[in-house]
Design a protein around this motif. Structure first.
Motif, short mmCIF file in Angstrom:
data_model
loop_
_atom_site.label_atom_id
_atom_site.label_comp_id
_atom_site.label_asym_id
_atom_site.label_seq_id
_atom_site.Cartn_x
_atom_site.Cartn_y
_atom_site.Cartn_z
N VAL A 126 19.85 -5.91 -39.70
CA VAL A 126 20.32 -7.06 -38.65
C VAL A 126 20.30 -8.25 -39.64
O VAL A 126 19.70 -8.31 -40.91
CB VAL A 126 19.08 -7.20 -37.75
CG1 VAL A 126 19.12 -5.58 -37.20
CG2 VAL A 126 17.61 -8.07 -38.40
N THR A 127 21.01 -9.32 -39.17
CA THR A 127 21.34 -10.51 -40.22
C THR A 127 19.95 -11.03 -39.10
O THR A 127 19.45 -11.31 -38.64
CB THR A 127 22.63 -11.06 -39.48
OG1 THR A 127 22.33 -11.57 -37.65
CG2 THR A 127 23.86 -9.97 -39.26
N ALA B 86 20.20 -14.63 -37.83
CA ALA B 86 20.72 -14.89 -36.99
C ALA B 86 20.32 -14.02 -35.60
O ALA B 86 20.44 -15.02 -34.92
CB ALA B 86 22.37 -15.46 -36.65
N GLN B 87 20.26 -12.64 -36.29
CA GLN B 87 19.52 -11.83 -34.99
C GLN B 87 18.39 -12.35 -34.39
O GLN B 87 17.55 -11.64 -33.59
CB GLN B 87 20.63 -9.92 -34.85
CG GLN B 87 21.62 -9.79 -34.96
CD GLN B 87 22.16 -8.49 -35.29
OE1 GLN B 87 22.52 -8.33 -36.41
NE2 GLN B 87 22.71 -8.52 -35.07
N VAL B 88 17.78 -11.79 -35.95
CA VAL B 88 15.52 -11.92 -35.55
C VAL B 88 15.88 -13.34 -35.21
O VAL B 88 15.11 -13.19 -34.15
CB VAL B 88 15.34 -12.32 -37.36
CG1 VAL B 88 14.19 -12.54 -37.43
CG2 VAL B 88 15.91 -11.00 -37.63
N ASP C 83 16.65 -14.49 -33.13
CA ASP C 83 17.83 -14.81 -31.40
C ASP C 83 17.04 -13.92 -30.68
O ASP C 83 16.76 -13.73 -29.27
CB ASP C 83 19.07 -14.61 -31.46
CG ASP C 83 20.07 -15.86 -32.11
OD1 ASP C 83 19.60 -17.23 -32.00
OD2 ASP C 83 20.95 -15.73 -32.40
N LEU C 84 16.26 -13.22 -31.40
CA LEU C 84 14.75 -12.30 -30.45
C LEU C 84 14.14 -13.42 -29.07
O LEU C 84 13.34 -13.66 -29.73
CB LEU C 84 14.18 -11.24 -31.18
CG LEU C 84 14.38 -10.80 -32.08
CD1 LEU C 84 14.05 -9.32 -33.37
CD2 LEU C 84 16.11 -9.10 -31.56
N ASP D 24 14.65 -7.99 -25.07
CA ASP D 24 15.12 -7.47 -25.75
C ASP D 24 15.13 -6.09 -26.33
O ASP D 24 14.08 -5.42 -27.07
CB ASP D 24 15.54 -8.25 -27.18
CG ASP D 24 16.82 -10.22 -27.03
OD1 ASP D 24 16.32 -10.43 -25.41
OD2 ASP D 24 16.59 -10.90 -27.58
N THR D 25 16.15 -5.56 -26.47
CA THR D 25 16.12 -3.89 -26.96
C THR D 25 17.18 -4.05 -28.45
O THR D 25 18.42 -4.80 -28.49
CB THR D 25 16.86 -3.28 -26.10
OG1 THR D 25 15.96 -2.96 -24.86
CG2 THR D 25 16.85 -1.57 -26.14
N LEU D 26 16.38 -3.65 -29.24
CA LEU D 26 17.25 -2.89 -30.61
C LEU D 26 17.87 -1.85 -30.94
O LEU D 26 16.72 -0.76 -30.79
CB LEU D 26 16.37 -3.67 -31.88
CG LEU D 26 16.28 -5.06 -32.09
CD1 LEU D 26 15.34 -5.24 -33.19
CD2 LEU D 26 17.47 -5.88 -32.41
#
Length: 320
Positions: A240-241, A243-245, A247-248, A252-254
């Protein structure tokens, strides 16, 4: 998650050890050196008594292995550093003592009888010659006491007065540092002898061998087999990027690239080793190995592509 074997013994702590810098002496070797330097200290005390014309004693306080950089860091900046050449060894031996103490020895050799500490200054040519002769006689006693441990003759090369600028060895060179407590009259001081480890340690095995090297590979394998390692059972990882981390949020579901019916990854030290299914063992979770990767059993023929797991053995369903 991390899986531990059921009923495993208490965890053993492994301390890192750099084989390139064996900074500890074997017990048997340490005893040999202590006995040799104890003999030197007794004889040197007798020699000092004759030279300075007052009762003198010397005792060995410690024998340790340090790098030259660590040894210099333990010394005062201004002190008397006598560099000595030992055979063809690039590193020099060092005899160190406070300059005021050396001046007190010289004063007694010239007929004085005062135990008052002298000033911190450089030696005059006459004092330099007397101190050099005193150290050279001490080196003769050292060579006699160490015997075959000191294979080459040591001789005085120069006398320096700043420990930080005295270049006797490379900063990472190992030195056998011996600290002696010397009492001359009412004055007590510490004198250190730093001998290059490459000069002493090779002779220790011949003087007092502690183990045979014939089964060294077998002993190494046995010791390595006892080193604890972390074993983890995990899902396939997802890239993941940042930014994704960031924004967690809770809820949330990964979506992971791991099929629901695919075996879990068993890793050792972060490297894939096998595949396993998670099962229940009594009241605890466990992992049943269903396949071992070829790279784990045949390191010489490592295949970067992950192996497909064999058909999983019948397992119990695991419900957390």
């Amino acid at each position: 998650m991390t899986i531990h074997a059921v009923g495993e013994p208490a965890r053993r702590t492994a301390e890192p050890y750099d084989f390139r810098r064996p900074t500890t002496l074997a017990r048997e070797h340490s005893r040999v050196l202590e006995a040799a330097f104890d003999s030197f200290a007794r004889q040197w005390g007798t020699q000092l008594t004759a030279k300075v014309r007052t009762k003198s004693t010397a005792t060995t306080e410690s024998v340790i292995v340090q790098t030259y950089d660590e040894y210099v860091a333990s010394l005062p900046t201004v002190t008397c550093m006598v560099r000595c050449v030992v055979g063809d060894t690039a590193a020099k031996m060092v005899v160190q003592f406070p300059t005021p103490v050396a001046l007190g020895w010289v004063a007694r050799m010239l007929g004085g009888a005062s135990d008052k500490p002298g000033l911190e200054r450089k030696l005059t040519p006459i004092e330099h010659a007397l101190v050099k002769a005193l150290v050279e006689e001490a080196l003769d006693v050292l060579a006699y006491s160490l015997g075959p441990l000191l294979p080459a003759e040591a001789r005085v090369e120069s006398i320096q007065y700043n420990s930080q600028f005295t270049q006797a060895a490379a900063p990472s060179d190992l030195m056998v540092v011996v600290t002696c407590g010397v009492q001359v009259g009412e004055t007590t001081s510490a004198v250190t002898f730093a001998v290059p480890a490459d000069t002493l340690l090779p002779q220790l095995g011949a003087v007092n061998p502690v183990a045979s090297s014939e089964n060294a590979p077998e002993l190494t394998r046995e010791q390595v087999a006892l080193v604890p390692v972390e074993v983890a059972v995990r899902l396939a990882s997802l890239a993941v990027t940042p930014a994704q981390v960031l924004d967690l949020a809770v809820g949330d579901t990964l979506p992971l690239p791991h099929h629901a019916r695919e075996a879990f990854h068993v890793t050792v030290g972060g490297q894939d080793h096998a595949r396993a299914m998670v099962v229940r063992s009594g009241s605890r979770a466990a992992a049943r190995i269903v396949s071992v990767l070829p790279s784990a059993t045949h390191p010489q023929g490592v295949d970067d592509a992950p192996a497909e797991p064999d058909a999983p053995a019948p397992t119990q369903e695991y419900r957390p």
